[in-house]
Design a protein around this motif. Structure first.
Motif, PDB file in Angstrom:
ATOM      1  N   UNK A 141       0.834  -1.202   0.000  1.00 19.67           N
ATOM      2  CA  UNK A 141       0.000   0.000   0.000  1.00 19.67           C
ATOM      3  C   UNK A 141       0.869   1.253   0.000  1.00 19.67           C
ATOM      4  N   UNK A 142       1.923   1.259   0.807  1.00 17.48           N
ATOM      5  CA  UNK A 142       2.810   2.422   0.864  1.00 17.48           C
ATOM      6  C   UNK A 142       3.593   2.590  -0.433  1.00 17.48           C
ATOM      7  N   UNK A 143       3.949   1.476  -1.058  1.00 18.47           N
ATOM      8  CA  UNK A 143       4.718   1.555  -2.295  1.00 18.47           C
ATOM      9  C   UNK A 143       3.847   2.045  -3.458  1.00 18.47           C
ATOM     10  N   UNK A 144       2.616   1.531  -3.540  1.00 19.47           N
ATOM     11  CA  UNK A 144       1.751   1.855  -4.668  1.00 19.47           C
ATOM     12  C   UNK A 144       1.190   3.271  -4.612  1.00 19.47           C
ATOM     13  N   UNK A 145       0.690   3.677  -3.436  1.00 21.52           N
ATOM     14  CA  UNK A 145       0.069   5.002  -3.353  1.00 21.52           C
ATOM     15  C   UNK A 145       0.246   5.602  -1.965  1.00 21.52           C
ATOM     16  N   UNK A 146       1.465   5.981  -1.663  1.00 21.84           N
ATOM     17  CA  UNK A 146       1.778   6.525  -0.341  1.00 21.84           C
ATOM     18  C   UNK A 146       1.040   7.837  -0.100  1.00 21.84           C
ATOM     19  N   UNK A 147       0.940   8.678  -1.115  1.00 23.35           N
ATOM     20  CA  UNK A 147       0.300   9.982  -0.935  1.00 23.35           C
ATOM     21  C   UNK A 147      -1.176   9.817  -0.567  1.00 23.35           C
ATOM     22  N   UNK A 148      -1.871   8.935  -1.252  1.00 23.77           N
ATOM     23  CA  UNK A 148      -3.287   8.696  -0.943  1.00 23.77           C
ATOM     24  C   UNK A 148      -3.440   8.108   0.456  1.00 23.77           C
ATOM     25  N   UNK A 149      -2.548   7.200   0.826  1.00 26.18           N
ATOM     26  CA  UNK A 149      -2.587   6.599   2.154  1.00 26.18           C
ATOM     27  C   UNK A 149      -2.371   7.660   3.219  1.00 26.18           C
ATOM     28  N   UNK A 150      -1.411   8.564   2.989  1.00 24.55           N
ATOM     29  CA  UNK A 150      -1.162   9.646   3.947  1.00 24.55           C
ATOM     30  C   UNK A 150      -2.384  10.547   4.074  1.00 24.55           C
ATOM     31  N   UNK A 151      -3.014  10.868   2.945  1.00 23.30           N
ATOM     32  CA  UNK A 151      -4.203  11.720   2.983  1.00 23.30           C
ATOM     33  C   UNK A 151      -5.334  11.054   3.759  1.00 23.30           C
ATOM     34  N   UNK A 152      -5.556   9.769   3.516  1.00 18.24           N
ATOM     35  CA  UNK A 152      -6.592   9.037   4.242  1.00 18.24           C
ATOM     36  C   UNK A 152      -6.293   9.012   5.734  1.00 18.24           C
ATOM     37  N   UNK A 153      -5.026   8.815   6.086  1.00 15.53           N
ATOM     38  CA  UNK A 153      -4.636   8.787   7.490  1.00 15.53           C
ATOM     39  C   UNK A 153      -4.868  10.138   8.144  1.00 15.53           C
ATOM     40  N   UNK A 154      -4.558  11.217   7.438  1.00 17.00           N
ATOM     41  CA  UNK A 154      -4.782  12.562   7.978  1.00 17.00           C
ATOM     42  C   UNK A 154      -6.268  12.802   8.231  1.00 17.00           C
ATOM     43  N   UNK A 155      -7.112  12.341   7.324  1.00 17.04           N
ATOM     44  CA  UNK A 155      -8.559  12.497   7.498  1.00 17.04           C
ATOM     45  C   UNK A 155      -9.019  11.732   8.736  1.00 17.04           C
ATOM     46  N   UNK A 156      -8.559  10.490   8.876  1.00 19.10           N
ATOM     47  CA  UNK A 156      -8.937   9.672  10.030  1.00 19.10           C
ATOM     48  C   UNK A 156      -8.469  10.336  11.321  1.00 19.10           C
ATOM     49  N   UNK A 157      -7.227  10.824  11.320  1.00 17.93           N
ATOM     50  CA  UNK A 157      -6.681  11.470  12.514  1.00 17.93           C
ATOM     51  C   UNK A 157      -7.490  12.720  12.877  1.00 17.93           C
ATOM     52  N   UNK A 158      -7.857  13.520  11.885  1.00 16.92           N
ATOM     53  CA  UNK A 158      -8.632  14.738  12.130  1.00 16.92           C
ATOM     54  C   UNK A 158     -10.029  14.404  12.644  1.00 16.92           C
ATOM     55  N   UNK A 159     -10.655  13.367  12.094  1.00 15.53           N
ATOM     56  CA  UNK A 159     -11.967  12.943  12.571  1.00 15.53           C
ATOM     57  C   UNK A 159     -11.916  12.454  14.018  1.00 15.53           C
ATOM     58  N   UNK A 160     -10.832  11.773  14.381  1.00  8.64           N
ATOM     59  CA  UNK A 160     -10.672  11.330  15.764  1.00  8.64           C
ATOM     60  C   UNK A 160     -10.528  12.525  16.703  1.00  8.64           C
ATOM     61  N   UNK A 161      -9.804  13.567  16.262  1.00  8.34           N
ATOM     62  CA  UNK A 161      -9.668  14.774  17.073  1.00  8.34           C
ATOM     63  C   UNK A 161     -11.020  15.452  17.255  1.00  8.34           C
ATOM     64  N   UNK A 162     -11.803  15.533  16.186  1.00  5.89           N
ATOM     65  CA  UNK A 162     -13.133  16.147  16.260  1.00  5.89           C
ATOM     66  C   UNK A 162     -14.024  15.353  17.203  1.00  5.89           C
ATOM     67  N   UNK A 163     -13.958  14.036  17.103  1.00  6.12           N
ATOM     68  CA  UNK A 163     -14.762  13.177  17.977  1.00  6.12           C
ATOM     69  C   UNK A 163     -14.396  13.411  19.434  1.00  6.12           C
TER      70      UNK A 163
END
Length: 111
Positions: free
Chosen positions: A79-101
């Motif tokens: 996953x990191x090799x194929x699309x690291x940028x998309x994975x990072x973006x998804x992780x940032x969204x998840x992290x931000x949603x956890x902060x909001x929660x």
């Protein structure tokens, strides 16, 4: 206006500090360092690993994929090799949603 302490950012973190951040053993940190080539700690003359903030961010990403999402190491590498940028973006969204929660939970408790 009150005096604010300047926030001091650390440049390097020891392996023990990194292990404490993720609540894992230092052996897992060393293992992931060998398995994932995106983690490249500096080493001092004694051979101690010194991790930068970028390394810690990469550990967050690996931890999220392996521990939180339950991926295998092989799957996480792919996953990191194929699309690291998309994975990072998804992780940032998840992290931000956890902060909001967490913020909403705190607001609910204060009402």
């Amino acid at each position: 206006m009150p005096y604010k302490e300047p926030k001091i950012e650390k440049l390097y973190y020891s392996i023990g500090e990194v292990a404490k951040i993720f609540n894992v053993n230092t052996s897992l940190i060393r293992f992931w360092e060998k398995e994932f080539d995106i983690i490249k700690p500096h080493k001092n003359k004694k051979g101690n690993r010194l991790f930068t903030q970028k390394d810690i961010d990469n550990f967050h990403l690996i931890y999220h994929l392996v521990k939180e999402r339950g991926m295998t190491l092989k799957g996480a590498k792919k996953k990191l090799k194929e699309n690291k940028e998309e994975t990072e973006n998804n992780f940032e969204v998840v992290k931000r949603l956890q902060e909001i929660r967490q913020t909403l939970i705190e607001i609910k408790e204060n009402i």
